[in-house]
Write an enzyme that holds these catalytic residues in place. Structure first.
Site, short mmCIF file in Angstrom:
data_model
loop_
_atom_site.label_atom_id
_atom_site.label_comp_id
_atom_site.label_asym_id
_atom_site.label_seq_id
_atom_site.Cartn_x
_atom_site.Cartn_y
_atom_site.Cartn_z
N HIS A 1 0.83 -1.21 0.00
CA HIS A 1 0.00 0.00 0.00
C HIS A 1 0.87 1.26 0.00
CE1 HIS A 1 -3.71 2.30 1.16
NE2 HIS A 1 -2.80 3.11 1.69
N GLU A 2 1.80 1.33 0.93
CA GLU A 2 2.65 2.52 1.03
C GLU A 2 3.61 2.61 -0.15
OE1 GLU A 2 1.72 4.67 3.03
OE2 GLU A 2 0.45 3.41 4.29
N HIS B 1 1.91 4.63 -2.74
CA HIS B 1 2.09 6.06 -2.48
C HIS B 1 3.49 6.50 -2.90
CE1 HIS B 1 -1.63 7.00 -0.44
NE2 HIS B 1 -1.43 6.12 0.51
#
Length: 503
Positions: free
Chosen positions: A266-267, A270
């Site tokens: 997920h990160e 980003h």
């Protein structure tokens, strides 16, 4: 003065502001990752001072004079990037000059000190220790809204801070549709006779092996560790001060490697957005990421659409089983895929599956609405939270730590942020559907671990576009339509109907 001279002066001022904001981001990252706990009070003062300096720079009358001179000359001789920089600088100047320096510094200092209060309250399971901070932040954010957007509803003003141009009038119907479609579907799934096994995901998973696995997959996807790093924090996040200094975090649980692995994916999403920003003018507004919803679409694109797909599981399962052979002995890639996609209501938002996750967001959105319109009181939040959890997910948190105190957002005054998560999920699904049409070999590429075409598509379509377009314009340009939650609903129903063998 010519417009070229004025523009050069503007660039010089904007570059300094960008670099100061980079320092602020690095200080904030350090506070959550490496700073000694005893330094919290000093750090709060440092951040407050730096916030005051940044506020002085962003409200400098000379900046306003420069912008006014450029506006007077007109935009005829400017290219698209220059025009975007001017437009963004003017908007930010207009907003910042409406905020008193005293208010900017007070919000920054409270944000820094409140984080420690939240951590302690969460650890002690004591919401009453955090409630005074929350009340104070609500007062400040209402004052801020009145300063910058006096014609908007205060909560709409706070939403605009993260989702420019988006209001409750757009969000509420989307969220009502999701509740209407997902709540009964989740209940049907819970009653299904076919419930995938997932006990093999519990056990003992050494943290050093978790970390090595997560780092490998992050690097495979495309995260450049020579321009980034991965660390541990209480709450996973992506920070850093520049596209060449992107810092992602996760948290580890020795009994559950899935949480940390998918937090990293997920990160990483980003992080890829930040590392993929346009190569020119990286210290200027035109290169910056768009909104939190678009940013969240990138993390969810990699975590949900790719990382939790059967093709990703098929590719990585043998690697994962090699790392944890005793735990996954006798398990197939398909069983692993079903296990990581089990739909089971959970107390914790960051541990929620993609079917129940939107309801966690809707709950927070509706609470924030209530706090801003006065229909809910801060002191009543633990009870309100638990009642809504029962209504939407059929479970009641046994503690405030597992309930109203679980998120860090309110300790930073980030009201209006939560809707971005589910808006991002809708964007991600819509983007993925378009990418499949344009890159028909996408699923085959995922299955063989070839993520280069996917990353390149995202770089070209989204990351490198910076702030050249509004979110509404960007999604229209990429997908040919406005934000459409029906794609998200159809995707979820098709996927989970197959997993749970529903008729």
């Amino acid at each position: 003065m010519t417009i070229d001279k004025n523009y050069r002066d503007l660039v010089e001022k904007l570059t300094e502001i960008s670099r100061l904001n980079g320092i602020m981001s690095t200080l904030s990252w350090d506070q959550e990752v490496m700073m000694p706990s005893g330094a919290s009070e000093a750090r709060a003062r440092q951040i407050s001072t730096l916030a005051g300096i940044i506020h002085e720079r962003t409200t400098d009358p000379q900046l306003g004079t420069c912008l006014a001179a450029i506006q007077k000359e007109g935009f005829g001789s400017l290219n698209t990037l220059m025009a975007c920089n001017i437009r963004e600088a003017q908007r930010n100047f207009d907003l910042e000059t409406k905020v008193p320096k005293r208010l900017a510094m007070e919000m920054a200092e409270l944000s820094s000190s409140a984080h420690s209060v939240w951590i302690a309250a969460r650890k002690e399971n004591k919401f009453s220790s955090f409630s005074p901070v929350l009340k104070h932040f609500l007062e400040l954010k209402k004052e801020w809204a009145q300063c910058v957007f006096p014609d908007l509803n205060p909560y709409d003003a706070n939403i605009d801070n993260f989702e420019r141009g988006t209001t409750m009038a757009e969000i509420t119907p989307i969220f009502e549709l999701l509740k209407k479609e997902l709540i009964p579907f989740i209940r049907i799934i819970q009653e299904s006779e076919h419930q995938p096994a997932n006990s093999f995901l519990q056990g003992s998973f050494p943290i050093d092996k978790q970390e090595a696995l997560a780092r490998k997959i992050s690097q495979d996807i495309g995260f450049e560790f020579n321009q980034g790093r991965m660390d541990v924090s209480v709450h996973p996040f992506c920070g850093g001060g520049h596209p060449t200094d992107v810092r992602i975090t996760t948290r580890y649980d020795e009994s559950n490697f899935i949480e940390s692995l998918y937090a990293v994916i997920h990160e990483t999403g980003h992080g890829l957005y930040e590392q993929g920003r346009m190569l020119q003018e990286r210290d200027l507004p035109a290169s910056e990421s768009l909104t939190m919803g678009i940013h969240e679409s990138q993390s969810l694109f990699w975590e949900r659409m790719i990382g939790q797909s059967k093709f990703f599981c098929a590719h990585y399962f043998e690697t994962i089983r090699t790392v944890f052979p005793q735990n996954l002995h006798g398990i197939s890639a398909d069983s692993f895929y079903q296990a990581i996609n089990i739909c089971k209501p959970d107390f914790i938002r960051v541990q929620a599956d993609e079917l129940t996750y939107p309801l966690h967001i809707i709950l927070r959105y509706e609470i924030e609405k209530g706090l801003f319109d006065g229909s809910m009181n801060v002191d009543d939040l633990p009870e309100i939270w638990n009642e809504m959890m029962m209504q939407y997910l059929g479970i009641k948190p046994p503690t405030d730590t597992l309930g109203v105190l679980q998120d860090s957002h309110w300790s930073g005054g980030a009201f209006g942020y939560f809707p971005s998560y589910t808006l991002g999920a809708i964007y991600a699904c819509q983007f993925y559907k378009t990418m499949q049409n344009e890159l028909p070999d996408t699923e085959k590429n995922i299955e063989v671990g070839n993520f280069i075409p996917i990353k390149a598509w995202l770089n070209q379509k989204i990351h490198s576009q910076g702030r050249l377009y509004t979110p509404q314009e960007l999604v229209q340009r990429i997908t040919g339509e406005v934000l459409n939650p029906n794609h998200f609903i159809s995707y979820l129903k098709k996927k989970y109907t197959a997993i749970y063998q529903l008729s």
